[in-house]
Design a protein around this motif. Structure first.
Motif, PDB file in Angstrom:
ATOM      1  N   TYR A  19     -22.863  10.009  -4.944  1.00  0.00           N
ATOM      2  CA  TYR A  19     -23.841   9.050  -5.433  1.00  0.00           C
ATOM      3  C   TYR A  19     -23.968   7.953  -4.390  1.00  0.00           C
ATOM      4  O   TYR A  19     -22.999   7.325  -4.001  1.00  0.00           O
ATOM      5  CB  TYR A  19     -23.390   8.458  -6.773  1.00  0.00           C
ATOM      6  CG  TYR A  19     -24.370   7.457  -7.321  1.00  0.00           C
ATOM      7  CD1 TYR A  19     -25.386   7.863  -8.184  1.00  0.00           C
ATOM      8  CD2 TYR A  19     -24.290   6.114  -6.986  1.00  0.00           C
ATOM      9  CE1 TYR A  19     -26.300   6.950  -8.681  1.00  0.00           C
ATOM     10  CE2 TYR A  19     -25.198   5.196  -7.476  1.00  0.00           C
ATOM     11  CZ  TYR A  19     -26.203   5.629  -8.323  1.00  0.00           C
ATOM     12  OH  TYR A  19     -27.105   4.725  -8.812  1.00  0.00           O
ATOM     13  N   VAL A  24     -32.471   6.866  -4.675  1.00  0.00           N
ATOM     14  CA  VAL A  24     -32.740   7.666  -5.866  1.00  0.00           C
ATOM     15  C   VAL A  24     -31.816   8.873  -5.809  1.00  0.00           C
ATOM     16  O   VAL A  24     -31.865   9.659  -4.867  1.00  0.00           O
ATOM     17  CB  VAL A  24     -34.219   8.113  -5.914  1.00  0.00           C
ATOM     18  CG1 VAL A  24     -34.450   9.013  -7.111  1.00  0.00           C
ATOM     19  CG2 VAL A  24     -35.128   6.910  -5.962  1.00  0.00           C
ATOM     20  N   ASN A  25     -30.943   8.991  -6.797  1.00  0.00           N
ATOM     21  CA  ASN A  25     -29.969  10.069  -6.839  1.00  0.00           C
ATOM     22  C   ASN A  25     -30.340  11.037  -7.960  1.00  0.00           C
ATOM     23  O   ASN A  25     -30.296  10.680  -9.129  1.00  0.00           O
ATOM     24  CB  ASN A  25     -28.563   9.508  -7.090  1.00  0.00           C
ATOM     25  CG  ASN A  25     -28.080   8.683  -5.931  1.00  0.00           C
ATOM     26  OD1 ASN A  25     -27.596   9.206  -4.950  1.00  0.00           O
ATOM     27  ND2 ASN A  25     -28.223   7.368  -6.034  1.00  0.00           N
ATOM     28  N   HIS A  26     -30.695  12.247  -7.596  1.00  0.00           N
ATOM     29  CA  HIS A  26     -31.002  13.281  -8.573  1.00  0.00           C
ATOM     30  C   HIS A  26     -29.719  14.022  -8.917  1.00  0.00           C
ATOM     31  O   HIS A  26     -28.939  14.378  -8.031  1.00  0.00           O
ATOM     32  CB  HIS A  26     -32.040  14.261  -8.026  1.00  0.00           C
ATOM     33  CG  HIS A  26     -33.378  13.630  -7.825  1.00  0.00           C
ATOM     34  ND1 HIS A  26     -34.305  13.515  -8.840  1.00  0.00           N
ATOM     35  CD2 HIS A  26     -33.939  13.052  -6.735  1.00  0.00           C
ATOM     36  CE1 HIS A  26     -35.379  12.915  -8.381  1.00  0.00           C
ATOM     37  NE2 HIS A  26     -35.182  12.616  -7.103  1.00  0.00           N
ATOM     38  N   THR A  33     -32.424  11.315 -13.075  1.00  0.00           N
ATOM     39  CA  THR A  33     -32.015  10.215 -12.200  1.00  0.00           C
ATOM     40  C   THR A  33     -31.361   9.051 -12.937  1.00  0.00           C
ATOM     41  O   THR A  33     -31.261   7.967 -12.381  1.00  0.00           O
ATOM     42  CB  THR A  33     -33.224   9.685 -11.419  1.00  0.00           C
ATOM     43  OG1 THR A  33     -34.215   9.265 -12.351  1.00  0.00           O
ATOM     44  CG2 THR A  33     -33.798  10.731 -10.486  1.00  0.00           C
ATOM     45  N   CYS A  44     -23.874  11.384 -14.824  1.00  0.00           N
ATOM     46  CA  CYS A  44     -25.234  11.582 -15.297  1.00  0.00           C
ATOM     47  C   CYS A  44     -25.293  11.228 -16.772  1.00  0.00           C
ATOM     48  O   CYS A  44     -24.455  11.664 -17.564  1.00  0.00           O
ATOM     49  CB  CYS A  44     -25.669  13.023 -15.068  1.00  0.00           C
ATOM     50  SG  CYS A  44     -27.315  13.385 -15.710  1.00  0.00           S
TER      51      CYS A  44
END
Length: 79
Positions: A19, A24-26, A33, A44
């Protein structure tokens, strides 16, 4: 993977998801996100996939952490 005299080859490690703050972390699990951020990992909010924080892995863990308060030079106001 041991480090050899030929040098460390990070491309041989393979895929390592982390992370990254301010990006922007998918989620690798569901693609969403939304994250719950902790001290050393992010989880998540939908599927609970956990990723280590990139910033946490770059910190040195050699000594104890010293917390310095912003008012450390002020005299204590004891009653």
């Amino acid at each position: 993977m041991p480090i050899t005299t030929e040098g460390w080859k990070p491309y041989e490690r393979g895929y390592h998801a982390v992370y990254r703050e301010h990006e922007v972390n998918h989620c690798p699990g569901c693609g969403r996100t939304q994250w719950i951020i902790g001290r050393v990992s992010a989880e998540c909010a939908f599927c609970a996939t956990a990723l280590p924080l990139a910033e946490a892995s770059m910190r040195s863990h050699n000594g104890p952490i010293t917390i310095q308060h912003k008012n450390r030079d002020a005299h204590a106001w004891a009653a």
